[in-house]
Design an enzyme around this catalytic site. Structure first.
Site, mmCIF file in Angstrom:
data_model
loop_
_atom_site.group_PDB
_atom_site.id
_atom_site.type_symbol
_atom_site.label_atom_id
_atom_site.label_comp_id
_atom_site.label_asym_id
_atom_site.label_seq_id
_atom_site.Cartn_x
_atom_site.Cartn_y
_atom_site.Cartn_z
ATOM 1 N N GLU A 10 -4.151 4.325 -8.146
ATOM 2 C CA GLU A 10 -5.312 5.178 -7.465
ATOM 3 C C GLU A 10 -5.566 6.537 -7.791
ATOM 4 O OE1 GLU A 10 -5.830 5.365 -3.270
ATOM 5 O OE2 GLU A 10 -7.532 7.079 -3.629
ATOM 6 N N GLU A 55 0.055 -0.614 -4.591
ATOM 7 C CA GLU A 55 -0.947 0.394 -5.049
ATOM 8 C C GLU A 55 -0.323 1.823 -4.644
ATOM 9 O OE1 GLU A 55 -3.974 3.582 -3.005
ATOM 10 O OE2 GLU A 55 -1.935 2.791 -2.358
ATOM 11 N N HIS A 77 0.779 -1.216 0.246
ATOM 12 C CA HIS A 77 0.068 0.055 -0.018
ATOM 13 C C HIS A 77 0.808 1.296 0.083
ATOM 14 C CE1 HIS A 77 -2.792 2.844 2.340
ATOM 15 N NE2 HIS A 77 -3.328 2.704 1.039
ATOM 16 N N HIS A 126 -0.133 11.260 -2.147
ATOM 17 C CA HIS A 126 -1.211 10.629 -1.828
ATOM 18 C C HIS A 126 -2.202 12.209 -1.200
ATOM 19 C CE1 HIS A 126 -4.085 9.938 1.725
ATOM 20 N NE2 HIS A 126 -4.059 8.824 1.067
ATOM 21 N N ASP A 137 -0.748 6.544 -5.246
ATOM 22 C CA ASP A 137 -1.791 7.424 -5.530
ATOM 23 C C ASP A 137 -1.226 8.221 -6.417
ATOM 24 O OD1 ASP A 137 -3.436 6.635 -3.159
ATOM 25 O OD2 ASP A 137 -1.531 6.870 -2.298
HETATM 26 O O1 G3P Z 1 -6.551 2.346 -2.855
HETATM 27 C C1 G3P Z 1 -7.194 2.199 -1.524
HETATM 28 C C2 G3P Z 1 -6.614 2.944 -0.649
HETATM 29 O O2 G3P Z 1 -5.360 3.479 -0.840
HETATM 30 C C3 G3P Z 1 -7.451 4.282 -0.367
HETATM 31 O O3 G3P Z 1 -7.211 5.304 0.753
HETATM 32 O O4 G3P Z 1 -6.436 7.171 1.501
HETATM 33 O O5 G3P Z 1 -4.854 5.149 1.375
HETATM 34 O O6 G3P Z 1 -5.573 6.294 -0.622
HETATM 35 P P1 G3P Z 1 -6.005 6.094 0.773
HETATM 36 MG MG MG Z 2 -4.543 4.893 -2.069
#
Ligand code: G3P
Ligand code: MG
Length: 236
Positions: free
Chosen positions: A107, A33, A6, A48, A35
Site C-alpha cells: 500500500e 498487506e 494486514h 502506516h 504500508d
Molecule cells: O490496504 C487496505 C488497508 O490497509 C487500508 O487501511 O489504514 O489500514 O492502511 P489502513
Molecule cells: Mg494499509
C-alpha cells in the site's frame, strides 16, 4: 479466497515489521498487506501512520528522517517486551523476508508532494525481481497512476473506504474495499469487468464466509491463523 495478513500478522506481532511478516508465513497466510512511505533520502520503509510516534515514540514523519535514523528506532517495544528492538524494515528487507512464501500487497502512502514513492517502489520491485509476486494499492489516485505508468505489469488497485465504494472507469485488475461496503452486487459488477474485489479488514470468520460466498478474491485480516480456523469451524 486468499487470506492476507494486514500489516503482517499484526494482532500478534508489531505491525509492518519483519516479525509480523515471519508470523504471517508461520500462520499460513497467502500474503501480507504492508504500508510503505519514502524517507528524506529516498529509501522506502514500512510505516502506516503520518508520523512515527505511535510505534516508536519519535514524533517525526518518515519523510522527515533519514533511512539510517529510522533503522535505529525500536518499533517493537510499544507492542510488547518480547519484540523490543524490532526495527522498521525497508521494502527490500520485507521482500527478502517474504521470499516466495508470501505475496505482498504494497500500500503506497505518499507524504504530501512525494509521488516519487511510486517510482521508487517500482524500481525496488524490479531490482528484487519481485514484480511477479506483488500487487500495489493506494487511496491516492495520483501515486497509483504514477506507479502504473512506470510498472504496468504489476496489478495496481484503488483502495476504497466504506463511504465511497464503487467502481470507476480507471479500475482494472483489482480494487481493495473496506469490507463493510462490499455486497454481492459490487462483486458481481467487478467480475463482469474482470476486476477482483479484495476486502479489508476482516477479523470475523462469519463475515469472511459471507464475503467468500460473494466471490471476494482476498480478505485482509490482522490474524490469519484465527480467521482460517474460525472459517473452518463455521463452514456447514
Ligand atoms: O490496504 C487496505 C488497508 O490497509 C487500508 O487501511 O489504514 O489500514 O492502511 P489502513
Ligand atoms: Mg494499509
Amino acid at each position: 479466497m486468499q487470506i492476507f495478513a494486514h500489516r503482517g500478522s499484526s494482532a500478534r506481532a508489531p505491525e509492518n515489521t519483519l516479525a509480523a511478516l515471519r508470523l504471517a508465513i508461520a500462520d499460513g497466510a497467502d500474503g501480507a498487506e504492508i504500508d510503505v512511505q519514502v524517507t528524506r533520502d529516498n529509501e522506502v520503509v514500512l510505516v502506516h501512520d503520518a508520523d512515527l510516534l505511535r510505534t516508536t515514540g519519535d514524533p517525526r514523519p518518515a519523510c522527515g528522517c533519514s533511512a539510517e535514523a529510522i533503522a535505529a528506532l525500536d518499533a517493537g517495544s510499544w507492542f510488547g517486551p518480547a519484540f523490543k528492538g524490532e526495527r522498521i524494515p525497508t521494502l527490500t528487507e520485507a521482500l527478502e523476508a517474504a521470499g516466495d512464501r508470501l505475496r505482498l500487497n504494497i500500500e503506497l502512502k505518499p507524504a504530501p508532494g512525494r509521488l516519487d514513492l511510486g517510482d521508487r517502489v517500482a524500481a525496488i520491485l524490479k531490482e528484487a525481481g519481485a514484480t511477479g509476486r506483488c500487487i500495489v494499492s493506494s487511496f491516492d489516485a495520483a501515486v497509483l497512476q504514477r506507479f502504473r505508468d512506470v510498472c504496468p505489469t504489476v496489478p495496481a488497485g484503488r483502495i476504497l473506504a466504506g463511504d465511497s465504494a464503487g467502481l470507476d472507469p480507471t479500475d482494472a485488475g483489482f480494487v481493495s474495499v473496506e469490507h463493510t461496503a462490499i455486497d454481492a452486487a459490487l462483486v458481481k459488477a467487478a467480475a463482469a469487468r474482470g476486476i477482483g474485489v479484495h476486502a479489508w479488514t476482516v477479523n470475523d470468520p462469519r463475515r469472511a464466509l459471507v464475503l467468500a460466498s460473494f466471490g471476494v478474491a482476498c480478505v485482509m485480516t490482522d490474524d490469519p491463523a484465527a480467521l482460517r480456523a474460525g472459517m473452518a469451524k463455521g463452514r456447514p
